[in-house]
Write a protein that holds these residues in place. Structure first.
Motif, PDB file in Angstrom:
ATOM      1  N   ASP A 137      24.608  16.685  11.142  1.00 51.01           N
ATOM      2  CA  ASP A 137      23.681  15.875  11.931  1.00 51.01           C
ATOM      3  C   ASP A 137      22.301  16.524  12.063  1.00 51.01           C
ATOM      4  OD1 ASP A 137      23.711  15.038  15.389  1.00 51.01           O
ATOM      5  OD2 ASP A 137      22.466  14.352  13.898  1.00 51.01           O
ATOM      6  N   ASP A 138      21.289  15.638  11.492  1.00 59.98           N
ATOM      7  CA  ASP A 138      19.911  16.086  11.185  1.00 59.98           C
ATOM      8  C   ASP A 138      18.974  15.868  12.563  1.00 59.98           C
ATOM      9  OD1 ASP A 138      19.496  15.141   7.787  1.00 59.98           O
ATOM     10  OD2 ASP A 138      20.621  16.898   8.701  1.00 59.98           O
ATOM     11  N   LEU A 139      19.569  15.556  13.715  1.00 64.25           N
ATOM     12  CA  LEU A 139      19.125  14.965  15.010  1.00 64.25           C
ATOM     13  C   LEU A 139      17.978  15.875  15.309  1.00 64.25           C
ATOM     14  CD1 LEU A 139      18.827  13.520  17.602  1.00 64.25           C
ATOM     15  CD2 LEU A 139      20.471  14.613  18.691  1.00 64.25           C
ATOM     16  N   PRO A 140      17.950  17.154  15.445  1.00 59.72           N
ATOM     17  CA  PRO A 140      16.805  18.140  16.035  1.00 59.72           C
ATOM     18  C   PRO A 140      15.645  18.203  14.984  1.00 59.72           C
ATOM     19  CG  PRO A 140      18.979  19.261  16.080  1.00 59.72           C
ATOM     20  CD  PRO A 140      19.318  18.235  15.109  1.00 59.72           C
ATOM     21  N   LEU A 141      15.852  17.835  13.788  1.00 60.00           N
ATOM     22  CA  LEU A 141      14.554  17.971  12.558  1.00 60.00           C
ATOM     23  C   LEU A 141      14.204  16.657  12.394  1.00 60.00           C
ATOM     24  CD1 LEU A 141      15.853  20.831  10.408  1.00 60.00           C
ATOM     25  CD2 LEU A 141      14.461  20.949  12.377  1.00 60.00           C
ATOM     26  N   VAL A 142      14.393  15.817  13.446  1.00 60.70           N
ATOM     27  CA  VAL A 142      13.851  14.477  13.091  1.00 60.70           C
ATOM     28  C   VAL A 142      12.717  14.253  14.349  1.00 60.70           C
ATOM     29  CG1 VAL A 142      13.926  12.040  13.132  1.00 60.70           C
ATOM     30  CG2 VAL A 142      15.599  13.329  11.890  1.00 60.70           C
ATOM     31  N   GLY A 143      11.696  14.103  14.232  1.00 65.57           N
ATOM     32  CA  GLY A 143      10.652  13.909  15.296  1.00 65.57           C
ATOM     33  C   GLY A 143       9.168  14.403  15.108  1.00 65.57           C
ATOM     34  N   ARG A 144       8.261  13.915  15.653  1.00 68.93           N
ATOM     35  CA  ARG A 144       7.012  14.196  15.527  1.00 68.93           C
ATOM     36  C   ARG A 144       6.214  14.283  16.636  1.00 68.93           C
ATOM     37  NH1 ARG A 144       4.599   9.717  11.054  1.00 68.93           N
ATOM     38  NH2 ARG A 144       3.308  11.624  10.552  1.00 68.93           N
ATOM     39  N   THR A 145       6.975  14.264  17.933  1.00 67.97           N
ATOM     40  CA  THR A 145       6.136  14.701  19.210  1.00 67.97           C
ATOM     41  C   THR A 145       5.936  16.173  19.369  1.00 67.97           C
ATOM     42  OG1 THR A 145       8.549  15.235  19.815  1.00 67.97           O
ATOM     43  CG2 THR A 145       7.637  12.951  20.567  1.00 67.97           C
ATOM     44  N   PRO A 146       4.807  16.353  20.076  1.00 69.86           N
ATOM     45  CA  PRO A 146       4.484  17.983  20.319  1.00 69.86           C
ATOM     46  C   PRO A 146       5.548  18.838  20.600  1.00 69.86           C
ATOM     47  CG  PRO A 146       3.079  16.286  21.631  1.00 69.86           C
ATOM     48  CD  PRO A 146       4.260  15.571  20.904  1.00 69.86           C
ATOM     49  N   VAL A 147       6.436  18.732  21.331  1.00 66.05           N
ATOM     50  CA  VAL A 147       7.643  19.570  21.258  1.00 66.05           C
ATOM     51  C   VAL A 147       8.205  19.937  20.171  1.00 66.05           C
ATOM     52  CG1 VAL A 147       7.934  19.245  23.902  1.00 66.05           C
ATOM     53  CG2 VAL A 147       9.308  17.966  22.545  1.00 66.05           C
ATOM     54  N   MET A 148       8.324  18.940  19.270  1.00 69.59           N
ATOM     55  CA  MET A 148       9.038  19.003  18.097  1.00 69.59           C
ATOM     56  C   MET A 148       8.110  19.860  17.020  1.00 69.59           C
ATOM     57  SD  MET A 148      12.136  18.363  18.365  1.00 69.59           S
ATOM     58  CE  MET A 148      12.802  18.264  16.524  1.00 69.59           C
ATOM     59  N   GLN A 149       6.762  19.420  17.148  1.00 67.56           N
ATOM     60  CA  GLN A 149       5.718  20.281  16.289  1.00 67.56           C
ATOM     61  C   GLN A 149       5.932  21.494  16.489  1.00 67.56           C
ATOM     62  OE1 GLN A 149       4.228  19.026  13.679  1.00 67.56           O
ATOM     63  NE2 GLN A 149       5.456  16.834  14.064  1.00 67.56           N
ATOM     64  N   ALA A 150       5.699  21.817  17.814  1.00 64.88           N
ATOM     65  CA  ALA A 150       5.927  23.414  18.289  1.00 64.88           C
ATOM     66  C   ALA A 150       7.251  24.059  17.617  1.00 64.88           C
ATOM     67  CB  ALA A 150       5.865  23.443  19.781  1.00 64.88           C
ATOM     68  N   LEU A 151       8.322  23.278  17.889  1.00 59.07           N
ATOM     69  CA  LEU A 151       9.624  23.961  17.320  1.00 59.07           C
ATOM     70  C   LEU A 151       9.490  24.126  15.812  1.00 59.07           C
ATOM     71  CD1 LEU A 151      12.564  24.498  17.566  1.00 59.07           C
ATOM     72  CD2 LEU A 151      13.126  22.309  17.314  1.00 59.07           C
ATOM     73  N   TYR A 152       9.013  23.388  15.083  1.00 58.11           N
ATOM     74  CA  TYR A 152       8.930  23.453  13.658  1.00 58.11           C
ATOM     75  C   TYR A 152       7.915  24.664  13.369  1.00 58.11           C
ATOM     76  CZ  TYR A 152      10.239  18.670  13.015  1.00 58.11           C
ATOM     77  OH  TYR A 152      10.941  17.341  13.334  1.00 58.11           O
ATOM     78  N   ASP A 290      10.343  10.083  19.981  1.00 56.40           N
ATOM     79  CA  ASP A 290      11.049   9.981  18.882  1.00 56.40           C
ATOM     80  C   ASP A 290      12.223   9.251  18.754  1.00 56.40           C
ATOM     81  OD1 ASP A 290       9.430  12.232  17.891  1.00 56.40           O
ATOM     82  OD2 ASP A 290      10.665  13.853  18.864  1.00 56.40           O
ATOM     83  N   ILE A 291      12.647   8.504  19.751  1.00 56.09           N
ATOM     84  CA  ILE A 291      13.772   7.610  19.741  1.00 56.09           C
ATOM     85  C   ILE A 291      13.746   6.587  18.684  1.00 56.09           C
ATOM     86  CG2 ILE A 291      15.037   5.722  21.131  1.00 56.09           C
ATOM     87  CD1 ILE A 291      14.476   7.164  23.430  1.00 56.09           C
ATOM     88  N   ASP A 292      12.559   5.911  18.248  1.00 56.58           N
ATOM     89  CA  ASP A 292      12.475   4.884  17.102  1.00 56.58           C
ATOM     90  C   ASP A 292      12.884   5.748  15.849  1.00 56.58           C
ATOM     91  OD1 ASP A 292      11.792   3.095  18.832  1.00 56.58           O
ATOM     92  OD2 ASP A 292       9.560   3.054  18.266  1.00 56.58           O
ATOM     93  N   LEU A 293      12.309   6.950  15.380  1.00 52.29           N
ATOM     94  CA  LEU A 293      12.510   7.664  14.459  1.00 52.29           C
ATOM     95  C   LEU A 293      13.974   8.078  14.377  1.00 52.29           C
ATOM     96  CD1 LEU A 293       9.646  10.339  14.106  1.00 52.29           C
ATOM     97  CD2 LEU A 293      10.034   8.387  12.553  1.00 52.29           C
ATOM     98  N   LEU A 294      14.492   8.361  15.507  1.00 52.00           N
ATOM     99  CA  LEU A 294      16.272   8.636  15.601  1.00 52.00           C
ATOM    100  C   LEU A 294      16.915   7.321  15.136  1.00 52.00           C
ATOM    101  CD1 LEU A 294      16.064  11.121  18.588  1.00 52.00           C
ATOM    102  CD2 LEU A 294      16.546  11.723  16.306  1.00 52.00           C
ATOM    103  N   ALA A 295      16.619   6.248  15.707  1.00 50.41           N
ATOM    104  CA  ALA A 295      17.396   5.186  15.405  1.00 50.41           C
ATOM    105  C   ALA A 295      17.404   4.835  13.834  1.00 50.41           C
ATOM    106  CB  ALA A 295      16.510   3.995  16.099  1.00 50.41           C
ATOM    107  N   ALA A 296      16.032   5.222  13.306  1.00 51.91           N
ATOM    108  CA  ALA A 296      15.686   4.647  11.926  1.00 51.91           C
ATOM    109  C   ALA A 296      16.802   5.689  11.184  1.00 51.91           C
ATOM    110  CB  ALA A 296      14.356   4.638  11.561  1.00 51.91           C
TER     111      ALA A 296
END
Length: 311
Positions: A137-152, A290-296
């Motif tokens: 499941d790639d869920l955690p690595l899909v996202g462009r929000t600030p919290v995800m950018q900080a995680l990357y 990030d929900i739209d990205l996750l849905a796609a």
């Protein structure tokens, strides 16, 4: 693989090897030693994926990423670099490279990453992704929000160190996947990645069996707070064993480990051994954008044959 790959590297041998390997895999390849030529190809609409070195005779490949994104939104760029430092990885992540691979790279690994980039060439461009193996499941690595950018950025900072890492977050947030991403981007990526639970460490021979499996790779201890104090003592002793085949230690937890330590359910010495760095994996409610990205993403996984027709 099906598509056109643009390769930019000032090393003739690397250009030749990549051209031959990608051609055998079914791709068309345009290779150059010039960033100027690469950018001209990009502006002309050529290529489905870019593989680019960082240090080139006429410029810096990382500095070209924003222009590539502006000229060709969604065009995946795989960055390869002999500057194998965390700062290079951080800059690649911040510039939203599709992937980053330090030199010397494993050719089959790069081919797999290129195949994934080609598969996703019509989807929204994502930040640096960890390699995928099998059904995950790639869920955690899909996202462009600030919290995800900080995680990357944090993952990029810790991946090529030997620091132990504590990964905490709610159930289902993807803690184990983040651990796998740290391993897959690290210098130990060709060595085993082993996840252990309390059951693997409950008898006196458990640590020896675990060390035999991991063979100097990365050891992820799942839900460290659920492990008995006796097994925690075994883990602490494992971490103190020197040698060339000592693994890197990662641990996950749903609970506040500092509080668990205060309550006596987590050994103080183990807590301080494991907390070389701490990574927090955000819950979905903290990144609803990030929900739209996750849905796609999930639609693509459910019906990959029709992914090229969606944006």
């Amino acid at each position: 693989m099906d598509g056109t790959v643009l390769v930019a590297d000032d090393d003739r041998t690397i250009r030749t090897v990549l051209t031959q390997a990608l051609t055998r895999a079914g791709c068309k390849v345009h290779a150059t030693s010039s960033l100027t030529t690469l950018m001209r190809w990009v502006s002309e609409g050529k290529g489905d994926v870019v593989i680019s070195d960082v240090v080139m005779p006429d410029g810096n490949g990382l500095e070209m990423l924003p222009k590539i994104a502006a000229d060709r939104p969604g065009l995946p760029v795989i960055v390869i670099s002999a500057q194998n430092t965390s700062m290079t990885a951080i800059k690649a992540a911040e510039a939203e490279a599709f992937d980053y691979l330090p030199k010397p790279f494993d050719l089959p690994d790069l081919m797999k990453r290129t195949a994934r980039a080609l598969d996703r060439k019509s989807s929204i461009s994502k930040p640096v992704e960890a390699p995928t193996d099998g059904d995950r499941d790639d869920l955690p690595l899909v996202g462009r929000t600030p919290v995800m950018q900080a995680l990357y950025r944090l993952v990029a900072r810790v991946m090529n160190t030997d620091l132990p890492v504590l990964i905490w977050g709610e159930s289902g947030s993807g803690k184990s996947l983040i651990g796998k991403a740290i391993h897959d981007f690290s210098d130990r990526r060709t060595l085993p990645f082993v996840t252990v639970t309390a059951a693997d460490l409950q008898d006196i021979e458990g640590p020896a069996r675990v060390l035999a499996r991991v063979r100097g790779g990365t050891l992820l201890i799942d839900e460290i707070a659920d492990i008995s104090l006796e097994s925690q003592a075994r883990i602490a002793r494992m971490m103190d064993v020197p040698g060339d085949y000592s693994p890197r230690f990662l641990a996950t937890s749903q609970s506040d480990l500092a509080e668990a330590m205060k309550q006596g359910s987590l050994r103080r010495d183990l807590y301080y051994r494991l907390s070389g760095a701490t990574v927090h994996v955000p819950a979905l409610r903290d990144r609803v954008e990030d929900i739209d990205l996750l849905a796609a993403h999930f639609l693509e996984r459910a019906d990959p044959g029709n992914s090229a027709g969606r944006t």
